[in-house]
Scaffold this motif. Structure first.
Motif, PDB file in Angstrom:
ATOM      1  N   ARG A  56       0.833  -1.195   0.000  1.00 30.34           N
ATOM      2  CA  ARG A  56       0.000   0.000   0.000  1.00 30.34           C
ATOM      3  C   ARG A  56       0.878   1.260   0.000  1.00 30.34           C
ATOM      4  NH1 ARG A  56      -2.878  -3.281   3.881  1.00 30.34           N
ATOM      5  NH2 ARG A  56      -4.883  -3.986   3.018  1.00 30.34           N
ATOM      6  N   SER A  57       0.269   2.381  -0.217  1.00 32.29           N
ATOM      7  CA  SER A  57       0.977   3.649  -0.363  1.00 32.29           C
ATOM      8  C   SER A  57       1.274   4.259   1.002  1.00 32.29           C
ATOM      9  CB  SER A  57       0.145   4.623  -1.204  1.00 32.29           C
ATOM     10  OG  SER A  57       0.686   5.910  -1.166  1.00 32.29           O
ATOM     11  N   CYS A 101      -7.486  14.853   0.771  1.00 28.65           N
ATOM     12  CA  CYS A 101      -6.871  14.333  -0.455  1.00 28.65           C
ATOM     13  C   CYS A 101      -6.334  15.449  -1.335  1.00 28.65           C
ATOM     14  CB  CYS A 101      -7.890  13.494  -1.228  1.00 28.65           C
ATOM     15  SG  CYS A 101      -8.380  11.957  -0.396  1.00 28.65           S
ATOM     16  N   ALA A 128      -8.148   3.056   0.675  1.00 30.24           N
ATOM     17  CA  ALA A 128      -7.600   1.732   0.983  1.00 30.24           C
ATOM     18  C   ALA A 128      -6.872   1.743   2.322  1.00 30.24           C
ATOM     19  CB  ALA A 128      -6.651   1.297  -0.138  1.00 30.24           C
ATOM     20  N   ALA A 129      -6.103   2.787   2.587  1.00 30.64           N
ATOM     21  CA  ALA A 129      -5.368   2.869   3.849  1.00 30.64           C
ATOM     22  C   ALA A 129      -6.319   3.057   5.022  1.00 30.64           C
ATOM     23  CB  ALA A 129      -4.359   4.016   3.785  1.00 30.64           C
ATOM     24  N   GLU A 182       2.023   7.442   1.369  1.00 26.73           N
ATOM     25  CA  GLU A 182       1.297   8.708   1.357  1.00 26.73           C
ATOM     26  C   GLU A 182      -0.170   8.502   1.720  1.00 26.73           C
ATOM     27  OE1 GLU A 182       3.130   7.555  -1.047  1.00 26.73           O
ATOM     28  OE2 GLU A 182       4.732   8.997  -1.490  1.00 26.73           O
ATOM     29  N   GLY A 183      -0.748   7.374   1.274  1.00 28.10           N
ATOM     30  CA  GLY A 183      -2.131   7.084   1.614  1.00 28.10           C
ATOM     31  C   GLY A 183      -2.322   6.877   3.105  1.00 28.10           C
ATOM     32  N   ALA A 192      -1.409  11.703  -1.790  1.00 27.89           N
ATOM     33  CA  ALA A 192      -2.086  10.443  -2.113  1.00 27.89           C
ATOM     34  C   ALA A 192      -3.368  10.723  -2.881  1.00 27.89           C
ATOM     35  CB  ALA A 192      -2.395   9.672  -0.838  1.00 27.89           C
ATOM     36  N   THR A 193      -3.791   9.746  -3.651  1.00 33.90           N
ATOM     37  CA  THR A 193      -5.060   9.840  -4.355  1.00 33.90           C
ATOM     38  C   THR A 193      -6.198   9.425  -3.420  1.00 33.90           C
ATOM     39  OG1 THR A 193      -4.898   7.571  -5.183  1.00 33.90           O
ATOM     40  CG2 THR A 193      -3.903   9.315  -6.522  1.00 33.90           C
ATOM     41  N   ASP A 252      -8.279   6.986  -3.897  1.00 33.87           N
ATOM     42  CA  ASP A 252      -8.295   5.528  -3.768  1.00 33.87           C
ATOM     43  C   ASP A 252      -7.239   5.057  -2.765  1.00 33.87           C
ATOM     44  OD1 ASP A 252     -10.324   5.387  -5.630  1.00 33.87           O
ATOM     45  OD2 ASP A 252      -8.967   5.048  -7.320  1.00 33.87           O
ATOM     46  N   GLU A 253      -6.051   5.646  -2.794  1.00 33.75           N
ATOM     47  CA  GLU A 253      -5.001   5.262  -1.836  1.00 33.75           C
ATOM     48  C   GLU A 253      -5.420   5.625  -0.414  1.00 33.75           C
ATOM     49  OE1 GLU A 253      -1.067   5.790  -4.732  1.00 33.75           O
ATOM     50  OE2 GLU A 253      -1.696   7.406  -3.383  1.00 33.75           O
ATOM     51  N   HIS A 254      -6.035   6.777  -0.258  1.00 38.37           N
ATOM     52  CA  HIS A 254      -6.536   7.169   1.060  1.00 38.37           C
ATOM     53  C   HIS A 254      -7.616   6.207   1.550  1.00 38.37           C
ATOM     54  CE1 HIS A 254      -9.502   9.270   3.609  1.00 38.37           C
ATOM     55  NE2 HIS A 254      -8.451   9.823   4.173  1.00 38.37           N
TER      56      HIS A 254
END
Length: 299
Positions: free
Chosen positions: A152-153, A179, A191-192, A155-156, A184-185, A187-189
């Motif tokens: 995973r990211s 965001c 998911a995290a 940044e997320g 982070a995008t 989606d990355e936010h």
């Protein structure tokens, strides 16, 4: 002059006339010739005081510990000399490079340093208190210890930590706002945040739309009467069960728009939607629900 030397001087007398030396404030002065033998006595006390914990620890030296740094702020930094030759500046640059490499000993620590830097930057952009910043760093550290970062990211997780800490402290910040300021995008936010909420059990609940009202009203330059009426509408919508499944920021914007129509302040649906980062359709749908199901409160 050190304290030992000054003590020896006071015992042996004045170095000029061998007269008697007496203390005078922070100085030692000869009573016969007036020579100042010693001045600026060394202060062996703490470098600074923290009045918040005088009862437990009245003496503190160095910078305070903080969760916003991977080493709790206990490491040292090699400064940059202001007056030095080019050769010496290059030498200090190499020393700083080696010092940073020795301070960050593993990839795990490197990721934590990068994430904490991003969290501090994000908190500054969003204007949240330092307590939320420290709590966000603690959440990221917990996620890293739980091995949630794999695949995973970073940044997320930094953005999700700030958003979760703000929600836990009842500080209204929307996901689009976080965001937009984060690297982070969305989606990355998402998911995290889902991973942290699922594995760590974040202490957060549903967002109350009234948390957004003061900030939105200030941005839209609404009057106190409009804001007060919007708060009444938000409380009535909560009691009537109109908030479930809706964007809380959109509900707050719709309440401000509805209250503005009552007071003829000229607020448009587009302006209310823009401040909440939603579409005018969202504001319009909530406004229709308020008008239909809370007619007695609106009229």
């Amino acid at each position: 002059m050190s304290q030992t030397q000054s003590t020896q001087v006071s015992e042996s007398g004045c170095p000029e006339c061998d007269g008697r030396v007496r203390p005078d404030g922070t100085e030692r002065v000869c009573t016969d010739c007036g020579l100042v033998v010693d001045e600026d006595r060394i202060d062996h006390g703490p470098e600074w005081r923290s009045f918040a914990d005088d009862d437990t620890n009245p003496e503190r030296t160095g910078a305070p510990r903080t969760r916003a740094r991977h080493d709790r702020g206990l490491s040292t930094e090699i400064g940059r000399p202001t007056r030095a030759t080019a050769r010496k500046r290059r030498r200090f640059a190499r020393l700083r490079t080696h010092h940073n490499r020795a301070r960050i000993g593993s990839k795990r620590d490197r990721n934590r340093v990068y994430a904490f830097t991003e969290i501090r930057r994000l908190c500054d952009v969003l204007g949240v208190p330092d307590g939320i910043r420290d709590q966000a760093c603690a959440l990221f550290e917990s996620a890293q210890d739980a091995d949630l970062l794999r695949g995973r990211s970073i940044e997320g997780f930094a953005a999700a930590s700030v958003y979760a800490a703000a929600r836990a402290a009842n500080v209204s910040r929307t996901v689009p706002e976080v965001c937009a300021a984060a690297k982070a995008t969305a989606d990355e936010h998402a998911a995290a945040f889902d991973a942290m909420n699922r594995e760590l059990g974040l202490p957060i609940g549903a967002i109350d739309p009234t948390e957004y009202l003061p900030r939105f009203a200030s941005t839209l330059a609404c009057s106190t009467a409009v804001e007060s009426r919007a708060r009444e509408l938000a409380d009535a919508a909560l009691e009537a069960g109109l908030i479930g499944g809706k964007n809380p920021g959109g509900v707050a914007a719709a309440c401000l728009y509805t209250a503005s129509r009552e007071h003829d302040s000229g607020l448009t649906q587009r302006e209310a939607a823009d401040v909440a980062d939603v579409t005018p359709v969202t504001v319009r749908g909530t406004y229709v629900d308020l008008r239909d199901q809370l007619a007695t409160a609106i009229e």
